[in-house]
Design an enzyme around this catalytic site. Structure first.
Site, PDB file in Angstrom:
ATOM      1  N   GLU A 154      -5.237   6.255   1.033  1.00 23.02           N
ATOM      2  CA  GLU A 154      -5.188   6.527   2.462  1.00 23.02           C
ATOM      3  C   GLU A 154      -6.339   6.325   3.710  1.00 23.02           C
ATOM      4  O   GLU A 154      -7.407   7.010   2.929  1.00 23.02           O
ATOM      5  CB  GLU A 154      -4.640   8.228   3.756  1.00 23.02           C
ATOM      6  CG  GLU A 154      -2.264   7.515   2.956  1.00 23.02           C
ATOM      7  CD  GLU A 154      -2.259   8.689   3.254  1.00 23.02           C
ATOM      8  OE1 GLU A 154      -2.322   9.550   4.137  1.00 23.02           O
ATOM      9  OE2 GLU A 154      -1.598   9.064   2.504  1.00 23.02           O
ATOM     10  N   ASP A 172       3.131  10.074  -3.094  1.00 21.36           N
ATOM     11  CA  ASP A 172       2.946  11.548  -2.799  1.00 21.36           C
ATOM     12  C   ASP A 172       3.909  12.267  -2.257  1.00 21.36           C
ATOM     13  O   ASP A 172       4.330  13.482  -1.265  1.00 21.36           O
ATOM     14  CB  ASP A 172       1.238  12.274  -2.279  1.00 21.36           C
ATOM     15  CG  ASP A 172       0.849  11.074  -0.707  1.00 21.36           C
ATOM     16  OD1 ASP A 172       2.151  10.371   0.047  1.00 21.36           O
ATOM     17  OD2 ASP A 172      -0.402  11.811   0.076  1.00 21.36           O
ATOM     18  N   LYS A 189      -2.619   3.589  -4.973  1.00 22.67           N
ATOM     19  CA  LYS A 189      -3.394   3.357  -3.194  1.00 22.67           C
ATOM     20  C   LYS A 189      -3.998   4.871  -2.819  1.00 22.67           C
ATOM     21  O   LYS A 189      -3.682   5.902  -3.920  1.00 22.67           O
ATOM     22  CB  LYS A 189      -1.126   3.732  -2.946  1.00 22.67           C
ATOM     23  CG  LYS A 189      -1.326   3.564  -1.061  1.00 22.67           C
ATOM     24  CD  LYS A 189      -0.072   3.316  -1.115  1.00 22.67           C
ATOM     25  CE  LYS A 189       0.480   4.828  -0.931  1.00 22.67           C
ATOM     26  NZ  LYS A 189       0.045   5.767   0.227  1.00 22.67           N
ATOM     27  N   ASP A 224      -0.339   7.068  -6.335  1.00 21.19           N
ATOM     28  CA  ASP A 224      -0.500   7.590  -4.314  1.00 21.19           C
ATOM     29  C   ASP A 224      -1.164   8.685  -5.374  1.00 21.19           C
ATOM     30  O   ASP A 224      -1.549   9.611  -5.768  1.00 21.19           O
ATOM     31  CB  ASP A 224       0.434   8.047  -4.006  1.00 21.19           C
ATOM     32  CG  ASP A 224       0.906   7.877  -2.671  1.00 21.19           C
ATOM     33  OD1 ASP A 224      -0.814   6.890  -2.091  1.00 21.19           O
ATOM     34  OD2 ASP A 224       0.844   8.356  -1.929  1.00 21.19           O
ATOM     35  N   GLU A 269       1.606   1.928   8.646  1.00 22.25           N
ATOM     36  CA  GLU A 269       2.647   3.013   8.675  1.00 22.25           C
ATOM     37  C   GLU A 269       2.672   3.160  10.225  1.00 22.25           C
ATOM     38  O   GLU A 269       1.612   3.280  10.766  1.00 22.25           O
ATOM     39  CB  GLU A 269       2.549   4.143   7.841  1.00 22.25           C
ATOM     40  CG  GLU A 269       3.832   5.375   7.685  1.00 22.25           C
ATOM     41  CD  GLU A 269       3.662   6.036   6.654  1.00 22.25           C
ATOM     42  OE1 GLU A 269       2.933   6.421   5.557  1.00 22.25           O
ATOM     43  OE2 GLU A 269       4.265   6.801   7.048  1.00 22.25           O
TER      44      GLU A 269
END
Ligand code: KIV
Length: 267
Positions: free
Chosen positions: A114, A44, A112, A83, A181
């Site tokens: 988050e 993204d 993916k 993403d 991250e």
């Protein structure tokens, strides 16, 4: 031969480090396939690196899918991860499934998303339906407003414990890999030691099982535009300078009458 999530599991078991890079378009996907980059993420970060948004929040599923299809045409044999952008999975598991299905129909092999905690149910929901999921913990950019800026996460003892627990919960829910991250190096090392799925680090030190960078950062395009590259980025090429020089050289040639010359003309 096509790369699958089984290859990533085998590399983790064998202690073989690997890389993932972001890709947003057909020519870049082709070049990265030629470079044998095994995993491509249609991140993204399309938002800020390609579409000019200030951060990753504005990008939509429609925009992501447009680029996912181009990447799938360019690198069908790499493991392709789509993403899920902000808003595509926050509301319900049903939203997450609908949007993940759109990605798989567009040629992606996995998605993916988050976060930890609240996202664990969603990960289980997707994996139970045959959709491979990559998790993402730490400095998760979709939470930039909650963090009050892009700052390193999990520095306090309680935040470290929470991240460790989230990592285990995502693995138990069926995630096949986990992006870490912007967290302290020793914490990333501990997560990587404790999990059986591969960790993929960005700004998380050298002890992750794999590493990921945004392709525009690696090529010196983003750093060029912003004037600085983030601390965790190593720039491997100066394409920003190369593009500016090439455009200036072309303009000079045309202005001075050097191009097109006879060799570049039809008779
Ligand atoms: O969207 C993205 O590019 C990412 C990577 C930085 C991991 O999430």
């Amino acid at each position: 031969m096509a790369i699958t999530i089984r290859d990533l599991a085998a590399w983790k078991a064998a202690g073989t480090r690997f890389i993932m890079l972001t890709a947003y378009d057909y020519p870049t996907a082709r070049l990265l396939a030629e470079a044998e980059v095994p995993v491509l993420l249609v991140g993204d970060t399309l938002a800020d690196n390609v579409l000019g948004y200030p951060n990753t929040l504005p990008v939509t599923m429609t925009e992501m899918l447009h680029h996912a299809r181009a990447v799938a045409r360019g690198a069908p044999d790499q493991l392709l991860v789509g993403d899920l952008p902000f808003g595509a999975y926050q509301r319900s598991c049903a939203d997450a499934v609908d949007n993940a299905v759109l990605y798989l129909k567009a040629g992606m092999h996995a998605v993916k998303l988050e976060g930890g905690g609240w996202v664990v149910d969603t990960v289980a929901h997707l994996t139970q339906r045959g959709i491979p999921v990559m998790g993402h913990l730490g400095l998760t950019p979709q939470s930039v407003n909650a963090f009050g800026g892009m700052r390193v996460q999990a520095r306090s003892a309680s935040d470290r414990e929470r991240l460790l627990a989230d990592a285990h919960a995502l693995q138990a829910a069926g995630a096949f890999s986990l992006v870490l991250e912007g967290i302290p190096r020793d914490l990333a090392a501990q997560v990587s030691r404790e999990l059986t799925i591969p960790t993929i680090g960005i700004g998380a030190g050298p002890d992750c099982d794999a590493q990921v960078l945004v392709i525009h950062d690696l090529l010196g395009i983003t750093g060029h535009i912003r004037g600085v590259a983030p601390k965790f980025v190593k720039t491997y090429a100066d394409l920003g300078d190369t593009i500016v020089s090439a455009a200036r050289a072309y303009a000079d040639d045309v202005r001075e009458g050097r191009f097109p010359d006879d060799a570049h003309s039809f008779h």
